[in-house]
Write a protein that holds these residues in place. Structure first.
Motif, PDB file in Angstrom:
ATOM      1  N   LYS A   1      17.355  39.410  45.743  1.00 17.14           N
ATOM      2  CA  LYS A   1      18.655  40.061  45.815  1.00 17.14           C
ATOM      3  C   LYS A   1      19.437  39.853  44.517  1.00 17.14           C
ATOM      4  CE  LYS A   1      22.389  40.761  49.053  1.00 17.14           C
ATOM      5  NZ  LYS A   1      22.960  40.396  50.330  1.00 17.14           N
ATOM      6  N   LYS A   2      19.300  38.660  43.932  1.00 13.88           N
ATOM      7  CA  LYS A   2      19.981  38.380  42.670  1.00 13.88           C
ATOM      8  C   LYS A   2      19.419  39.259  41.551  1.00 13.88           C
ATOM      9  CE  LYS A   2      21.114  34.564  39.595  1.00 13.88           C
ATOM     10  NZ  LYS A   2      20.932  33.138  39.310  1.00 13.88           N
ATOM     11  N   MET A   3      18.104  39.442  41.538  1.00  9.08           N
ATOM     12  CA  MET A   3      17.458  40.273  40.518  1.00  9.08           C
ATOM     13  C   MET A   3      17.911  41.720  40.652  1.00  9.08           C
ATOM     14  SD  MET A   3      15.336  40.336  38.038  1.00  9.08           S
ATOM     15  CE  MET A   3      13.804  40.811  37.347  1.00  9.08           C
ATOM     16  N   THR A   4      18.013  42.220  41.853  1.00  4.94           N
ATOM     17  CA  THR A   4      18.453  43.594  42.078  1.00  4.94           C
ATOM     18  C   THR A   4      19.888  43.784  41.605  1.00  4.94           C
ATOM     19  OG1 THR A   4      16.989  43.749  43.982  1.00  4.94           O
ATOM     20  CG2 THR A   4      18.735  45.390  43.823  1.00  4.94           C
ATOM     21  N   THR A   5      20.754  42.838  41.922  1.00  2.00           N
ATOM     22  CA  THR A   5      22.154  42.931  41.499  1.00  2.00           C
ATOM     23  C   THR A   5      22.266  42.896  39.988  1.00  2.00           C
ATOM     24  OG1 THR A   5      22.832  41.811  43.530  1.00  2.00           O
ATOM     25  CG2 THR A   5      24.426  41.876  41.743  1.00  2.00           C
ATOM     26  N   MET A   6      21.530  42.005  39.359  1.00  2.00           N
ATOM     27  CA  MET A   6      21.573  41.914  37.895  1.00  2.00           C
ATOM     28  C   MET A   6      21.037  43.183  37.251  1.00  2.00           C
ATOM     29  SD  MET A   6      20.485  37.916  37.421  1.00  2.00           S
ATOM     30  CE  MET A   6      20.042  38.138  35.727  1.00  2.00           C
ATOM     31  N   THR A   7      20.000  43.765  37.815  1.00  2.00           N
ATOM     32  CA  THR A   7      19.440  45.000  37.284  1.00  2.00           C
ATOM     33  C   THR A   7      20.429  46.147  37.411  1.00  2.00           C
ATOM     34  OG1 THR A   7      17.229  44.242  37.861  1.00  2.00           O
ATOM     35  CG2 THR A   7      17.487  46.581  37.433  1.00  2.00           C
ATOM     36  N   LEU A   8      21.103  46.249  38.544  1.00  2.00           N
ATOM     37  CA  LEU A   8      22.091  47.305  38.734  1.00  2.00           C
ATOM     38  C   LEU A   8      23.263  47.153  37.773  1.00  2.00           C
ATOM     39  CD1 LEU A   8      22.143  47.650  42.616  1.00  2.00           C
ATOM     40  CD2 LEU A   8      21.221  49.268  40.958  1.00  2.00           C
ATOM     41  N   VAL A   9      23.719  45.939  37.551  1.00  2.00           N
ATOM     42  CA  VAL A   9      24.808  45.700  36.599  1.00  2.00           C
ATOM     43  C   VAL A   9      24.370  46.078  35.191  1.00  2.00           C
ATOM     44  CG1 VAL A   9      26.207  43.888  35.515  1.00  2.00           C
ATOM     45  CG2 VAL A   9      25.957  43.954  37.991  1.00  2.00           C
ATOM     46  N   ALA A  10      23.154  45.721  34.816  1.00  4.22           N
ATOM     47  CA  ALA A  10      22.648  46.064  33.488  1.00  4.22           C
ATOM     48  C   ALA A  10      22.517  47.581  33.316  1.00  4.22           C
ATOM     49  CB  ALA A  10      21.304  45.388  33.239  1.00  4.22           C
ATOM     50  N   CYS A  11      22.049  48.267  34.342  1.00  2.00           N
ATOM     51  CA  CYS A  11      21.934  49.733  34.277  1.00  2.00           C
ATOM     52  C   CYS A  11      23.298  50.379  34.132  1.00  2.00           C
ATOM     53  CB  CYS A  11      21.238  50.274  35.527  1.00  2.00           C
ATOM     54  SG  CYS A  11      19.490  49.912  35.603  1.00  2.00           S
ATOM     55  N   PHE A  12      24.278  49.898  34.874  1.00  2.00           N
ATOM     56  CA  PHE A  12      25.625  50.446  34.786  1.00  2.00           C
ATOM     57  C   PHE A  12      26.206  50.220  33.398  1.00  2.00           C
ATOM     58  CE2 PHE A  12      30.242  49.944  35.192  1.00  2.00           C
ATOM     59  CZ  PHE A  12      30.562  51.226  35.613  1.00  2.00           C
ATOM     60  N   ALA A  13      26.045  49.009  32.863  1.00  2.00           N
ATOM     61  CA  ALA A  13      26.564  48.706  31.530  1.00  2.00           C
ATOM     62  C   ALA A  13      25.881  49.561  30.463  1.00  2.00           C
ATOM     63  CB  ALA A  13      26.373  47.228  31.220  1.00  2.00           C
ATOM     64  N   ALA A  14      24.596  49.801  30.618  1.00  3.04           N
ATOM     65  CA  ALA A  14      23.870  50.623  29.652  1.00  3.04           C
ATOM     66  C   ALA A  14      24.325  52.072  29.701  1.00  3.04           C
ATOM     67  CB  ALA A  14      22.368  50.532  29.914  1.00  3.04           C
ATOM     68  N   LEU A  15      24.552  52.582  30.881  1.00  6.16           N
ATOM     69  CA  LEU A  15      24.976  53.979  31.004  1.00  6.16           C
ATOM     70  C   LEU A  15      26.407  54.183  30.523  1.00  6.16           C
ATOM     71  CD1 LEU A  15      23.351  54.893  34.425  1.00  6.16           C
ATOM     72  CD2 LEU A  15      22.593  55.558  32.143  1.00  6.16           C
ATOM     73  N   VAL A  16      27.277  53.201  30.698  1.00  6.28           N
ATOM     74  CA  VAL A  16      28.661  53.309  30.236  1.00  6.28           C
ATOM     75  C   VAL A  16      28.711  53.263  28.713  1.00  6.28           C
ATOM     76  CG1 VAL A  16      30.886  52.110  30.208  1.00  6.28           C
ATOM     77  CG2 VAL A  16      29.664  52.393  32.343  1.00  6.28           C
ATOM     78  N   GLY A  17      27.840  52.507  28.089  1.00  2.07           N
ATOM     79  CA  GLY A  17      27.862  52.349  26.640  1.00  2.07           C
ATOM     80  C   GLY A  17      27.139  53.436  25.871  1.00  2.07           C
ATOM     81  N   CYS A  18      26.799  54.543  26.477  1.00  2.00           N
ATOM     82  CA  CYS A  18      26.014  55.590  25.827  1.00  2.00           C
ATOM     83  C   CYS A  18      26.854  56.682  25.168  1.00  2.00           C
ATOM     84  CB  CYS A  18      25.077  56.254  26.847  1.00  2.00           C
ATOM     85  SG  CYS A  18      23.691  55.227  27.320  1.00  2.00           S
ATOM     86  N   THR A  19      28.146  56.500  25.014  1.00  2.00           N
ATOM     87  CA  THR A  19      28.981  57.610  24.554  1.00  2.00           C
ATOM     88  C   THR A  19      28.795  57.955  23.090  1.00  2.00           C
ATOM     89  OG1 THR A  19      30.787  56.053  24.190  1.00  2.00           O
ATOM     90  CG2 THR A  19      30.750  57.213  26.299  1.00  2.00           C
ATOM     91  N   ASN A  20      28.543  57.002  22.211  1.00  2.00           N
ATOM     92  CA  ASN A  20      28.426  57.284  20.776  1.00  2.00           C
ATOM     93  C   ASN A  20      26.984  57.244  20.275  1.00  2.00           C
ATOM     94  OD1 ASN A  20      31.210  57.545  20.472  1.00  2.00           O
ATOM     95  ND2 ASN A  20      31.463  55.344  20.213  1.00  2.00           N
ATOM     96  N   MET A  21      26.049  57.514  21.141  1.00  2.00           N
ATOM     97  CA  MET A  21      24.635  57.456  20.776  1.00  2.00           C
ATOM     98  C   MET A  21      24.052  58.852  20.658  1.00  2.00           C
ATOM     99  SD  MET A  21      23.235  54.537  23.320  1.00  2.00           S
ATOM    100  CE  MET A  21      23.064  52.900  22.751  1.00  2.00           C
ATOM    101  N   SER A  22      22.964  58.956  19.892  1.00  2.00           N
ATOM    102  CA  SER A  22      22.241  60.228  19.825  1.00  2.00           C
ATOM    103  C   SER A  22      21.484  60.431  21.132  1.00  2.00           C
ATOM    104  CB  SER A  22      21.261  60.211  18.653  1.00  2.00           C
ATOM    105  OG  SER A  22      20.204  59.312  18.910  1.00  2.00           O
ATOM    106  N   SER A  23      20.988  61.619  21.329  1.00  2.00           N
ATOM    107  CA  SER A  23      20.257  61.887  22.578  1.00  2.00           C
ATOM    108  C   SER A  23      18.973  61.070  22.664  1.00  2.00           C
ATOM    109  CB  SER A  23      19.961  63.378  22.726  1.00  2.00           C
ATOM    110  OG  SER A  23      19.144  63.829  21.668  1.00  2.00           O
ATOM    111  N   GLY A  24      18.333  60.797  21.538  1.00  2.00           N
ATOM    112  CA  GLY A  24      17.133  59.966  21.543  1.00  2.00           C
ATOM    113  C   GLY A  24      17.438  58.537  21.933  1.00  2.00           C
ATOM    114  N   GLN A  25      18.556  57.999  21.416  1.00  2.00           N
ATOM    115  CA  GLN A  25      18.955  56.639  21.763  1.00  2.00           C
ATOM    116  C   GLN A  25      19.370  56.546  23.227  1.00  2.00           C
ATOM    117  OE1 GLN A  25      22.019  56.250  18.824  1.00  2.00           O
ATOM    118  NE2 GLN A  25      20.704  55.120  17.412  1.00  2.00           N
ATOM    119  N   GLN A  26      20.080  57.553  23.702  1.00  2.00           N
ATOM    120  CA  GLN A  26      20.473  57.565  25.107  1.00  2.00           C
ATOM    121  C   GLN A  26      19.255  57.618  26.017  1.00  2.00           C
ATOM    122  OE1 GLN A  26      23.133  60.837  25.687  1.00  2.00           O
ATOM    123  NE2 GLN A  26      24.862  59.804  24.727  1.00  2.00           N
TER     124      GLN A  26
END
Length: 73
Positions: free
Chosen positions: A2-27
Motif C-alpha cells: 500500500k505504501k508503494m502504491t501511494t508513493m507511485t501515485l504521488v510521483a506520477c502526479f508530481a511528474a504530470l504537474v511538472g510537464c508544462t515547460n517541456m517538449s513533447s518528447g520530454q513529456q
C-alpha cells in the motif's frame, strides 16, 4: 504494498504537474517512465517477484517508449 502504491501515485502526479515547460518528447518520456514504473511494480508484486525490480525495468522501458512516441507526435 500500500505504501508503494501511494508513493507511485504521488510521483506520477508530481511528474504530470511538472510537464508544462517541456517538449513533447520530454513529456512523453516522463509520462511513459511514470506509467511504466507503476505497471512494472504492480506486475512484479502480483507475480511474486520483486516490485522494485519491476518498477526499474518498467520505468526504463516506459521512458524509452514514451520518449519515442512523444518525439514522433
Amino acid at each position: 504494498m500500500k505504501k508503494m502504491t501511494t508513493m507511485t501515485l504521488v510521483a506520477c502526479f508530481a511528474a504530470l504537474v511538472g510537464c508544462t515547460n517541456m517538449s513533447s518528447g520530454q513529456q512523453g518520456a516522463l509520462s511513459g517512465a511514470a506509467v511504466g514504473a507503476a505497471a512494472g511494480a504492480g506486475i512484479g508484486a502480483l507475480t511474486g517477484g520483486h516490485a522494485g525490480t519491476g518498477a526499474l525495468i518498467g520505468g526504463a522501458l516506459g521512458g524509452v517508449a514514451g520518449g519515442i512516441y512523444g518525439h514522433n507526435k
